[in-house]
Design an enzyme around this catalytic site. Sequence first.
Site, PDB file in Angstrom:
ATOM      1  N   GLY A 280       0.840  -1.197   0.000  1.00 19.10           N
ATOM      2  CA  GLY A 280       0.000   0.000   0.000  1.00 19.10           C
ATOM      3  C   GLY A 280       0.868   1.237   0.000  1.00 19.10           C
TER       4      GLY A 280
ATOM      5  N   THR B  55       3.050   4.581   1.315  1.00 20.45           N
ATOM      6  CA  THR B  55       4.153   4.718   2.272  1.00 20.45           C
ATOM      7  C   THR B  55       3.653   5.211   3.633  1.00 20.45           C
ATOM      8  OG1 THR B  55       5.743   5.024   0.513  1.00 20.45           O
ATOM      9  CG2 THR B  55       6.376   5.890   2.648  1.00 20.45           C
TER      10      THR B  55
ATOM     11  N   THR C 256       0.733   4.753   5.026  1.00 24.53           N
ATOM     12  CA  THR C 256       0.069   3.649   5.723  1.00 24.53           C
ATOM     13  C   THR C 256       1.114   2.656   6.212  1.00 24.53           C
ATOM     14  OG1 THR C 256      -1.641   3.926   4.042  1.00 24.53           O
ATOM     15  CG2 THR C 256      -1.916   2.095   5.555  1.00 24.53           C
ATOM     16  N   GLY C 257       2.126   2.418   5.396  1.00 27.46           N
ATOM     17  CA  GLY C 257       3.202   1.492   5.774  1.00 27.46           C
ATOM     18  C   GLY C 257       3.870   1.929   7.071  1.00 27.46           C
TER      19      GLY C 257
ATOM     20  N   GLU D 167       5.582  -3.468   1.058  1.00 26.19           N
ATOM     21  CA  GLU D 167       5.776  -3.090  -0.347  1.00 26.19           C
ATOM     22  C   GLU D 167       5.033  -1.781  -0.530  1.00 26.19           C
ATOM     23  OE1 GLU D 167       7.732  -4.601  -2.241  1.00 26.19           O
ATOM     24  OE2 GLU D 167       7.807  -6.683  -1.609  1.00 26.19           O
TER      25      GLU D 167
ATOM     26  N   CYS E 294       2.671   0.324  -8.714  1.00 29.65           N
ATOM     27  CA  CYS E 294       3.662   0.763  -7.725  1.00 29.65           C
ATOM     28  C   CYS E 294       5.041   0.966  -8.350  1.00 29.65           C
ATOM     29  CB  CYS E 294       3.735  -0.230  -6.582  1.00 29.65           C
ATOM     30  SG  CYS E 294       4.036  -1.902  -7.137  1.00 29.65           S
TER      31      CYS E 294
HETATM   32  P1  NAD Z   1      -3.407   2.383   1.230  1.00 31.30           P
HETATM   33  O1  NAD Z   1      -2.115   2.438   1.930  1.00 31.30           O
HETATM   34  O2  NAD Z   1      -4.352   3.498   1.407  1.00 31.30           O
HETATM   35  O3  NAD Z   1      -4.227   1.060   1.635  1.00 31.30           O
HETATM   36  C1  NAD Z   1      -3.678  -0.234   1.517  1.00 31.30           C
HETATM   37  C2  NAD Z   1      -4.422  -1.174   2.461  1.00 31.30           C
HETATM   38  O4  NAD Z   1      -4.119  -0.825   3.806  1.00 31.30           O
HETATM   39  C3  NAD Z   1      -5.946  -1.117   2.363  1.00 31.30           C
HETATM   40  O5  NAD Z   1      -6.457  -2.427   2.489  1.00 31.30           O
HETATM   41  C4  NAD Z   1      -6.327  -0.250   3.555  1.00 31.30           C
HETATM   42  O6  NAD Z   1      -7.637  -0.469   4.018  1.00 31.30           O
HETATM   43  C5  NAD Z   1      -5.314  -0.705   4.581  1.00 31.30           C
HETATM   44  N1  NAD Z   1      -5.042   0.271   5.660  1.00 31.30           N
HETATM   45  C6  NAD Z   1      -5.197   1.606   5.661  1.00 31.30           C
HETATM   46  N2  NAD Z   1      -4.787   2.142   6.836  1.00 31.30           N
HETATM   47  C7  NAD Z   1      -4.341   1.109   7.586  1.00 31.30           C
HETATM   48  C8  NAD Z   1      -3.742   1.014   8.875  1.00 31.30           C
HETATM   49  N3  NAD Z   1      -3.521   2.090   9.638  1.00 31.30           N
HETATM   50  N4  NAD Z   1      -3.397  -0.217   9.337  1.00 31.30           N
HETATM   51  C9  NAD Z   1      -3.577  -1.315   8.573  1.00 31.30           C
HETATM   52  N5  NAD Z   1      -4.141  -1.290   7.337  1.00 31.30           N
HETATM   53  C10 NAD Z   1      -4.498  -0.082   6.846  1.00 31.30           C
HETATM   54  O7  NAD Z   1      -2.997   2.173  -0.292  1.00 31.30           O
HETATM   55  P2  NAD Z   1      -3.938   2.180  -1.572  1.00 31.30           P
HETATM   56  O8  NAD Z   1      -4.419   3.585  -1.776  1.00 31.30           O
HETATM   57  O9  NAD Z   1      -4.923   1.085  -1.487  1.00 31.30           O
HETATM   58  O10 NAD Z   1      -2.867   1.796  -2.726  1.00 31.30           O
HETATM   59  C11 NAD Z   1      -2.057   2.731  -3.342  1.00 31.30           C
HETATM   60  C12 NAD Z   1      -0.640   2.716  -2.821  1.00 31.30           C
HETATM   61  O11 NAD Z   1      -0.136   1.389  -2.791  1.00 31.30           O
HETATM   62  C13 NAD Z   1       0.324   3.477  -3.698  1.00 31.30           C
HETATM   63  O12 NAD Z   1       1.153   4.314  -2.928  1.00 31.30           O
HETATM   64  C14 NAD Z   1       1.167   2.425  -4.374  1.00 31.30           C
HETATM   65  O13 NAD Z   1       2.431   2.815  -4.760  1.00 31.30           O
HETATM   66  C15 NAD Z   1       1.182   1.357  -3.343  1.00 31.30           C
HETATM   67  N6  NAD Z   1       1.431   0.052  -3.955  1.00 31.30           N
HETATM   68  C16 NAD Z   1       2.642  -0.552  -3.762  1.00 31.30           C
HETATM   69  C17 NAD Z   1       2.922  -1.769  -4.366  1.00 31.30           C
HETATM   70  C18 NAD Z   1       4.259  -2.442  -4.162  1.00 31.30           C
HETATM   71  O14 NAD Z   1       4.364  -3.627  -4.440  1.00 31.30           O
HETATM   72  N7  NAD Z   1       5.276  -1.770  -3.705  1.00 31.30           N
HETATM   73  C19 NAD Z   1       1.960  -2.386  -5.147  1.00 31.30           C
HETATM   74  C20 NAD Z   1       0.739  -1.749  -5.331  1.00 31.30           C
HETATM   75  C21 NAD Z   1       0.493  -0.532  -4.714  1.00 31.30           C
END
Ligand code: NAD
Length: 487
Positions: free
Chosen positions: A222, A224, A226-227, A244, A279
């Site tokens: 997801g 950065t 959120t990560g 990731e 991503c």
């Molecule tokens: P996001 O971070 O908003 O959400 C990802 C997931 O995390 C969702 O299921 C969400 O409900 C959950 N989430 C949100 N807050 C949380 C928390 N505090 N604790 C635990 N879980 C939580 O990301 P998104 O908008 O769904 O996706 C887009 C982002 O993902 C982009 O920045 C993209 O670069 C990244 N991405 C990275 C890769 C990779 O392999 N590096 C692949 C695809 C997408």
Amino acid sequence: MIEAKLIINGREETADRLISVVSPADTRVELGTVPDAGSEQVDEAVRAADAAFPAWSARPLEERQAALVAAAATIHDMIEEYSPVLSRENGKTLEESHIDLEFASGICGYTAGIAAGALQEQIIRDTGGSTLIRRRAMGPVAAITPWNFPVVLAFMKIAPALVAGNTVVLKPSEYSPLVLTEVIRAVQQHFPPGVLNMITGGDTAGEALVAHPLIRKIGFTGGTETGRKVMATAARDIKRVTLELGGNDPAILLEDVDLGEETVRRMAEGAFAATGQVCFGLKRIYVPNHLHDRFVEAFAAAVDAIAVGPGDDPRTTMGPLNNSAQLRSVEKVLEEAVAGHATVTTLGRKLDTAAWDHGHYMMPSVVTNADPSLSIVAKEQFGPTVPIIRYTDVDEVINIAANSSAFGLAASIWTQNEERAFELGRRLDSGSVFVNSHSFRSLDPRAPFGGVKSSGMGREFSPASIDAYTELQTISRRIGPPGPPIS
Ligand code: NAD
């Protein structure tokens, strides 16, 4: 309409509140619903995974491999029927949806195939005694995934976690969950109850899952930001994480780059695949100063061939963005670029669609003359626009494009001298470096994939993905210090 359910201990459940999933091509169309799991349901799912863990981890490896191979076949059988459904809920094209499901099936089969080697035990025997070194499953793990490639990104966690003997609770993104929930339901038949659980819901469900004391590891893809939150919550119990995250992945063109139509088309594909929501997608293009104008012309011609329409229309080569927040975020990046005196050239062809104003559509664009401080250069745009930036010195561009960036997921080098590209690649602070390509085809499941710096930690794909869901354990019988080996 898909009315998805939670899957907890092999049983389907719903929740008091449902989340509506609408079509990004026409938000007036509801495609289905997913339950918004409450914290008790998250707890129930984690407890089910915990209860299933001892028996699943004790099963012979061959049985876990066979279950994954069967899951691969089940997913494979769903590709034709579900690719259009995935395009409707996600926005991306039929080909991109096909790739999502096909790669998910492929990763299950591949991971099953490498598991015996990756989990091989080692024994050291010498005159002082013997030591067994083994990889042990961790326990219940959380898999948390985004909306852009919902199916494959989920199985990049599920497959290595399960084959290593862990049990899983999956939490997909609420923006594109429907096909994934169907896939998880279909593959249940291959696993004992509680081995693969799924809760759906928003961010709070994800937070509750990460915070749950019985979870031992989090596989997260997801954004950065959120990560960072996931890592901070995980720190309380020293839970393991694989993250990731985002990227701001540069393409560096060298003086001898091939500017032929086919190569330039591949660059455009790298930037605009899945409407720029990849991503590791190509997010900035660095061009030698003297080639800039020629390149901009050739690249704009390639981008102009893009046909924008609903993802499930076979004529479409670029669908709408997935959700309104993402659309707004990219619009803001472009507004800032215009206000900052960059040139935004809008390109592409609109397929006639009655619902245009009701979808999350955006035409592809190319940004030139952008100051490096603008978000279009400095941040991940995650949408259908890409800046083209001039440079004069290769050493400088390596620093500016890759090494001084906060991100480091992927980068590409474009040149006719591939040997030089491999040399320069070694100098890039980036998890992956692609040579003369920058797309799904650049990925190889046998090679570790993941980022450095703010792009994440840990690797998926390859035997490293299985390592990531195990703990090393040593069991030794030593009565003296290590001595000469005994064969
Ligand atoms: P996001 O971070 O908003 O959400 C990802 C997931 O995390 C969702 O299921 C969400 O409900 C959950 N989430 C949100 N807050 C949380 C928390 N505090 N604790 C635990 N879980 C939580 O990301 P998104 O908008 O769904 O996706 C887009 C982002 O993902 C982009 O920045 C993209 O670069 C990244 N991405 C990275 C890769 C990779 O392999 N590096 C692949 C695809 C997408």
